[in-house]
Design a protein around this motif. Structure first.
Motif, PDB file in Angstrom:
ATOM      1  N   PRO A  44       7.446 -35.899  67.864  1.00 39.07           N
ATOM      2  CA  PRO A  44       6.216 -35.168  67.707  1.00 39.07           C
ATOM      3  C   PRO A  44       5.709 -34.818  69.039  1.00 39.07           C
ATOM      4  O   PRO A  44       6.001 -35.201  70.269  1.00 39.07           O
ATOM      5  CB  PRO A  44       5.300 -36.509  67.219  1.00 39.07           C
ATOM      6  CG  PRO A  44       6.119 -37.478  66.947  1.00 39.07           C
ATOM      7  CD  PRO A  44       7.410 -37.704  67.604  1.00 39.07           C
ATOM      8  N   PRO A  45       4.725 -33.756  68.788  1.00 36.90           N
ATOM      9  CA  PRO A  45       4.191 -33.311  70.103  1.00 36.90           C
ATOM     10  C   PRO A  45       3.315 -34.317  70.687  1.00 36.90           C
ATOM     11  O   PRO A  45       2.751 -35.063  70.006  1.00 36.90           O
ATOM     12  CB  PRO A  45       3.135 -32.194  69.506  1.00 36.90           C
ATOM     13  CG  PRO A  45       3.755 -31.814  67.974  1.00 36.90           C
ATOM     14  CD  PRO A  45       4.308 -33.100  67.540  1.00 36.90           C
ATOM     15  N   CYS A  46       3.081 -34.086  71.888  1.00 38.82           N
ATOM     16  CA  CYS A  46       2.168 -35.180  72.703  1.00 38.82           C
ATOM     17  C   CYS A  46       1.205 -34.422  73.620  1.00 38.82           C
ATOM     18  O   CYS A  46       1.381 -33.060  74.041  1.00 38.82           O
ATOM     19  CB  CYS A  46       3.030 -35.856  73.552  1.00 38.82           C
ATOM     20  SG  CYS A  46       4.099 -35.066  74.821  1.00 38.82           S
ATOM     21  N   SER A  47       0.209 -35.113  73.820  1.00 32.46           N
ATOM     22  CA  SER A  47      -1.000 -34.564  74.587  1.00 32.46           C
ATOM     23  C   SER A  47      -0.485 -34.232  75.925  1.00 32.46           C
ATOM     24  O   SER A  47       0.450 -34.970  76.515  1.00 32.46           O
ATOM     25  CB  SER A  47      -2.245 -35.519  74.536  1.00 32.46           C
ATOM     26  OG  SER A  47      -1.776 -36.546  75.234  1.00 32.46           O
ATOM     27  N   ALA A  53       8.679 -38.834  77.507  1.00 29.12           N
ATOM     28  CA  ALA A  53       9.593 -39.751  77.453  1.00 29.12           C
ATOM     29  C   ALA A  53       9.200 -41.123  76.814  1.00 29.12           C
ATOM     30  O   ALA A  53      10.017 -41.829  76.286  1.00 29.12           O
ATOM     31  CB  ALA A  53      10.279 -39.922  78.948  1.00 29.12           C
ATOM     32  N   ARG A  54       7.931 -41.368  76.700  1.00 30.23           N
ATOM     33  CA  ARG A  54       7.267 -42.590  75.890  1.00 30.23           C
ATOM     34  C   ARG A  54       6.896 -42.250  74.710  1.00 30.23           C
ATOM     35  O   ARG A  54       6.367 -43.146  73.956  1.00 30.23           O
ATOM     36  CB  ARG A  54       5.997 -43.043  77.106  1.00 30.23           C
ATOM     37  CG  ARG A  54       6.838 -43.548  78.123  1.00 30.23           C
ATOM     38  CD  ARG A  54       5.749 -44.322  79.071  1.00 30.23           C
ATOM     39  NE  ARG A  54       5.209 -45.414  78.550  1.00 30.23           N
ATOM     40  CZ  ARG A  54       5.684 -46.628  78.395  1.00 30.23           C
ATOM     41  NH1 ARG A  54       6.701 -46.828  78.917  1.00 30.23           N
ATOM     42  NH2 ARG A  54       4.956 -47.732  77.708  1.00 30.23           N
TER      43      ARG A  54
END
Length: 84
Positions: A44-47, A53-54
């Motif tokens: 999923p997209p991350c901020s 990687a986490r």
């Protein structure tokens, strides 16, 4: 007249744990298959302040079905029609 095979995919993505349970595998073997590039993954997209990687990754079941169809020489078309 063309033949149709209609598949219903209960979930487009699965956690490593759920995929392992359904396939009778260990989570470690699923993670190893992902690392080796043998299973398609959805991340999923991350901020911007998150470390990519986490971010929790999932098994991409749509891509897995598409790969299986291609390996079987089956043309696959996706539709979002909810005709039951």
């Amino acid at each position: 007249m063309s033949n149709q095979l209609i598949l219903s995919i209960p979930a487009p993505i699965l956690t490593y744990q759920e995929y392992a349970r359904l396939q009778g595998l260990t989570v470690q073997s699923v993670a190893s298959a992902v690392f080796a590039g043998k299973l398609p993954v959805y991340t999923p997209p991350c901020s911007p302040n998150e470390n990519p990687a986490r971010v929790k990754k999932y098994i991409n079941m749509i891509a897995l079905y598409a790969e299986a169809a291609k390996a079987a020489n089956i043309d696959m078309a996706l539709t979002s029609d909810k005709q039951v």
